[in-house]
Write an enzyme that holds these catalytic residues in place. Structure first.
Site, PDB file in Angstrom:
ATOM      1  N   CYS A  24      -0.900   3.983  -6.493  1.00 38.51           N
ATOM      2  CA  CYS A  24      -1.790   3.326  -5.519  1.00 38.51           C
ATOM      3  C   CYS A  24      -2.015   1.909  -6.036  1.00 38.51           C
ATOM      4  O   CYS A  24      -2.306   1.727  -7.226  1.00 38.51           O
ATOM      5  CB  CYS A  24      -3.112   4.076  -5.428  1.00 38.51           C
ATOM      6  SG  CYS A  24      -4.390   3.199  -4.472  1.00 38.51           S
ATOM      7  N   CYS A  47       0.864  -1.174   0.000  1.00 41.66           N
ATOM      8  CA  CYS A  47       0.000   0.000   0.000  1.00 41.66           C
ATOM      9  C   CYS A  47       0.903   1.228   0.000  1.00 41.66           C
ATOM     10  O   CYS A  47       1.749   1.383   0.899  1.00 41.66           O
ATOM     11  CB  CYS A  47      -0.844  -0.050   1.268  1.00 41.66           C
ATOM     12  SG  CYS A  47      -1.804   1.429   1.569  1.00 41.66           S
TER      13      CYS A  47
HETATM   14  N1  DGL Z   1      -3.984   0.660  -1.974  1.00 44.24           N
HETATM   15  C1  DGL Z   1      -3.587   1.767  -1.208  1.00 44.24           C
HETATM   16  C2  DGL Z   1      -2.427   2.544  -1.767  1.00 44.24           C
HETATM   17  O1  DGL Z   1      -1.631   1.967  -2.480  1.00 44.24           O
HETATM   18  C3  DGL Z   1      -4.532   2.523  -0.345  1.00 44.24           C
HETATM   19  C4  DGL Z   1      -5.764   3.073  -0.876  1.00 44.24           C
HETATM   20  C5  DGL Z   1      -6.587   3.645   0.239  1.00 44.24           C
HETATM   21  O2  DGL Z   1      -6.955   2.898   1.145  1.00 44.24           O
HETATM   22  O3  DGL Z   1      -6.828   4.854   0.217  1.00 44.24           O
HETATM   23  O4  DGL Z   1      -2.254   3.704  -1.494  1.00 44.24           O
END
Ligand code: DGL
Length: 296
Positions: free
Chosen positions: A205, A80
């Site tokens: 993301c 993430c």
């Molecule tokens: N998948 C996540 C990222 O790479 C987080 C997205 C979220 O929960 O806002 O930032």
């Protein structure tokens, strides 16, 4: 130095605010088909990108403890960008003996392939407004000199959550995701390989990887779309390999095809996780489990 244990006894822990990190797990599975993985989708507390730093740090610590308890993990992959941006330093301090691998927007590779010198970056607020991202951006820009490179930075509020919700609806309702993608790409300018156009788009993301096809349709065939899954998988492989007497890991030691070699946990919608696991990793629902959301 002899190996002290076969790699199969300990899992690689992976977590994200939801299903986005499955895009990283997909790459890790391709890179390390014989490893065990335990995945935590923190959907009950998503989206991280719109939470405070303290909140995401607390969740990241809590999840790491859960991964250690459940999978005796030897490495943790913070799949993430938002959690990496705000929590990875504190995780490394709190768990000094555990290697952590984070994900960051791939700015440097993007500069390497851009011809027009205009690179678009999409991600969450938490990632793109973090001190860590600012530092990365300054470094990449300084290293790129004297060649010209301009980054067009676009936080995409609501997009990760919309992708998450779309998965729950089993991909039938794509309207919200489409509208958000179109809106944010329009804000950034024009895409293409002519002078002044953005010719490279960085997916900052892990959720956005699952809408890459849609983004591709919108930006056109001449634009490079860059994500980080493969590079992260290589780094996780390097950190998770246990040396043998010859200094080289062996396939025999790593071989593990047992049904528990990948276990996925969520404190949100189990059916969304099952659907995503099937769609992107071809994993049966038996690999997915629900756990009650508990405060960190
Ligand atoms: N998948 C996540 C990222 O790479 C987080 C997205 C979220 O929960 O806002 O930032």
């Amino acid at each position: 130095m002899p190996a002290t244990e076969p790699n199969t006894q300990r899992a690689i822990g992976v977590f994200d605010s939801g299903i986005g990190g499955l895009s990283v797990l997909q790459a890790m599975r391709a890179e390390m088909p014989h490893e065990r993985f335990i995945y935590w989708s923190d959907s009950a507390f998503a989206p991280y990108g719109e939470r405070s730093d303290e909140f995401v740090i607390d969740r990241s610590h809590f999840i790491t403890e859960q991964l250690i308890a459940k999978g005796n993990v030897k490495t943790v992959v913070v799949a993430c960008n938002s959690a990496t941006a705000v929590a990875i330093e504190s995780l490394r301090q709190q768990f000094p003996d555990l290697p952590f691998v984070g994900v960051e927007p791939a700015l440097k590779p993007a500069i390497g392939v851009s011809q027009t010198g205009r690179v678009g970056v999409i991600g969450t607020h938490a990632t793109l407004q973090s001190a860590r991202f600012e530092k990365l951006l300054s470094k990449v820009q300084a290293d790129a000199l004297p060649s010209q490179c301009e980054f067009v930075i676009q936080p995409c509020k609501g997009l990760a959550l919309a992708i998450e919700k779309q998965t729950e609806k089993a991909q039938t309702d794509t309207q919200e995701v489409e509208q958000l993608c179109r809106h944010y790409l329009n804000e950034m300018g024009t895409f293409g390989n002519a002078t002044g156009q953005i010719d490279t788009l960085v997916l900052g993301c892990t959720h956005y990887v699952f809408v890459e096809e849609l983004l591709r349709q919108m930006v056109g065939p001449k634009v490079n779309i860059i994500s980080t899954g493969t590079a992260v998988a290589r780094q996780a492989h390097r950190l998770s390999a246990i040396p043998t007497q010859s200094g080289v890991e062996t396939k025999e030691e790593l071989h593990d095809t047992s049904p528990d070699s990948i276990q996925l946990w969520t404190n949100g919608s189990l059916s969304a996780l099952e659907h995503a696991a099937d769609r992107w990793l071809s994993l049966p629902p038996q690999r997915c489990h629900w756990i009650a959301p508990s405060a960190s």
